[in-house]
Design an enzyme around this catalytic site. Structure first.
Site, PDB file in Angstrom:
ATOM      1  N   ASN A 134     -14.140   4.992   5.043  1.00 27.23           N
ATOM      2  CA  ASN A 134     -14.236   4.027   6.146  1.00 27.23           C
ATOM      3  C   ASN A 134     -13.341   4.365   7.332  1.00 27.23           C
ATOM      4  O   ASN A 134     -13.699   4.096   8.477  1.00 27.23           O
ATOM      5  CB  ASN A 134     -13.936   2.612   5.646  1.00 27.23           C
ATOM      6  CG  ASN A 134     -15.015   2.103   4.712  1.00 27.23           C
ATOM      7  OD1 ASN A 134     -16.170   2.510   4.810  1.00 27.23           O
ATOM      8  ND2 ASN A 134     -14.641   1.241   3.794  1.00 27.23           N
ATOM      9  N   ASN A 148      -9.506   1.011   7.961  1.00 26.08           N
ATOM     10  CA  ASN A 148     -10.898   0.892   8.392  1.00 26.08           C
ATOM     11  C   ASN A 148     -11.078   0.751   9.896  1.00 26.08           C
ATOM     12  O   ASN A 148     -12.197   0.789  10.392  1.00 26.08           O
ATOM     13  CB  ASN A 148     -11.574  -0.285   7.682  1.00 26.08           C
ATOM     14  CG  ASN A 148     -11.611  -0.080   6.182  1.00 26.08           C
ATOM     15  OD1 ASN A 148     -11.277   0.990   5.666  1.00 26.08           O
ATOM     16  ND2 ASN A 148     -12.025  -1.103   5.467  1.00 26.08           N
ATOM     17  N   HIS A 195      -4.575   6.048  -1.333  1.00 22.80           N
ATOM     18  CA  HIS A 195      -5.237   5.902  -0.029  1.00 22.80           C
ATOM     19  C   HIS A 195      -4.265   6.164   1.120  1.00 22.80           C
ATOM     20  O   HIS A 195      -4.687   6.471   2.233  1.00 22.80           O
ATOM     21  CB  HIS A 195      -5.806   4.482   0.069  1.00 22.80           C
ATOM     22  CG  HIS A 195      -7.051   4.363   0.885  1.00 22.80           C
ATOM     23  ND1 HIS A 195      -7.990   5.366   1.018  1.00 22.80           N
ATOM     24  CD2 HIS A 195      -7.549   3.318   1.600  1.00 22.80           C
ATOM     25  CE1 HIS A 195      -8.991   4.946   1.784  1.00 22.80           C
ATOM     26  NE2 HIS A 195      -8.747   3.711   2.148  1.00 22.80           N
ATOM     27  N   TYR A 245       0.801  -1.226   0.000  1.00 21.01           N
ATOM     28  CA  TYR A 245       0.000   0.000   0.000  1.00 21.01           C
ATOM     29  C   TYR A 245       0.837   1.280   0.000  1.00 21.01           C
ATOM     30  O   TYR A 245       0.278   2.369  -0.125  1.00 21.01           O
ATOM     31  CB  TYR A 245      -0.913   0.021   1.230  1.00 21.01           C
ATOM     32  CG  TYR A 245      -1.878  -1.127   1.278  1.00 21.01           C
ATOM     33  CD1 TYR A 245      -2.987  -1.161   0.442  1.00 21.01           C
ATOM     34  CD2 TYR A 245      -1.690  -2.186   2.162  1.00 21.01           C
ATOM     35  CE1 TYR A 245      -3.889  -2.211   0.491  1.00 21.01           C
ATOM     36  CE2 TYR A 245      -2.585  -3.240   2.220  1.00 21.01           C
ATOM     37  CZ  TYR A 245      -3.684  -3.245   1.375  1.00 21.01           C
ATOM     38  OH  TYR A 245      -4.570  -4.290   1.415  1.00 21.01           O
TER      39      TYR A 245
END
Length: 188
Positions: A113, A67, A21, A16
């Site tokens: 989220n 999240n 994000h 990631y």
């Protein structure tokens, strides 16, 4: 001494690291690099501390995955006895053009989220959030791929200047307050 909790949202792991994000992680990492700070693994996240003109900034990169960020935010606010008005959550925003920034003192989670979990754990929608635009340049049904996708070469080229502006926003938030910072930075 006044304390602030500056939270960069993102997902842990190499997979990631360079995704849209993870811009929250990217911004606090950029601050740390500019000020030669080191993050250390502590409970529920990576922590770095910085002193600025009589204020203490505690940077948090939750290791709970995006999240479930609220658990780490609540833990560190409580542990460090930081009032909620001294919390700044940094996140990506699909509803803003790439690189644009918006500081808000309250609002909905906007379908994010990470913000939703923070809101649920803190039991309020009134906390400072710094939204960094990643744009909505994706095809129908491709939102997840886009958000978890890597920056385009054009975005990578423009990112350093936007990261510098983001660091300036954080310092302004801590030194001049949220209202002044919103007036000075929103829409830039």
């Amino acid at each position: 001494m006044k304390k602030f909790l500056i939270v960069g949202l993102g997902n842990i792991g190499e997979k990631y690291e360079n995704t849209r994000h993870n811009v929250g992680f990217r911004i606090v990492d950029h601050f740390a690099k500019m000020e030669t700070l080191n993050f250390e693994t502590q409970k529920l996240g990576e922590i770095a501390t910085y002193r600025l003109k009589g204020r203490t900034l505690i940077f948090l990169k939750p290791n709970t995955y995006m999240n479930l960020s609220g658990k780490a935010v609540l833990y560190w606010l409580t542990k460090e006895k930081i009032p909620i008005e001294n919390l700044l959550v940094i996140t990506d925003d699909l509803n803003l053009p790439f690189g644009s920034i918006r500081l808000k003192t309250k609002g909905s989670d906007g379908g994010h989220n990470g913000l939703n979990d923070i809101q649920n754990k803190l039991q309020t929608t009134t906390y400072n959030r710094f939204r960094f635009g990643i744009s909505d340049a994706f095809s129908k049904g491709k939102q997840v791929d886009y958000v978890l996708g890597e920056w385009t070469s054009e975005e990578v080229e423009q990112l350093p200047e936007r990261l510098d502006t983001s660091v300036a926003l954080i310092k302004s938030f801590v030194l001049a307050g949220v209202q002044h910072t919103m007036n000075a930075f929103n829409g830039k």
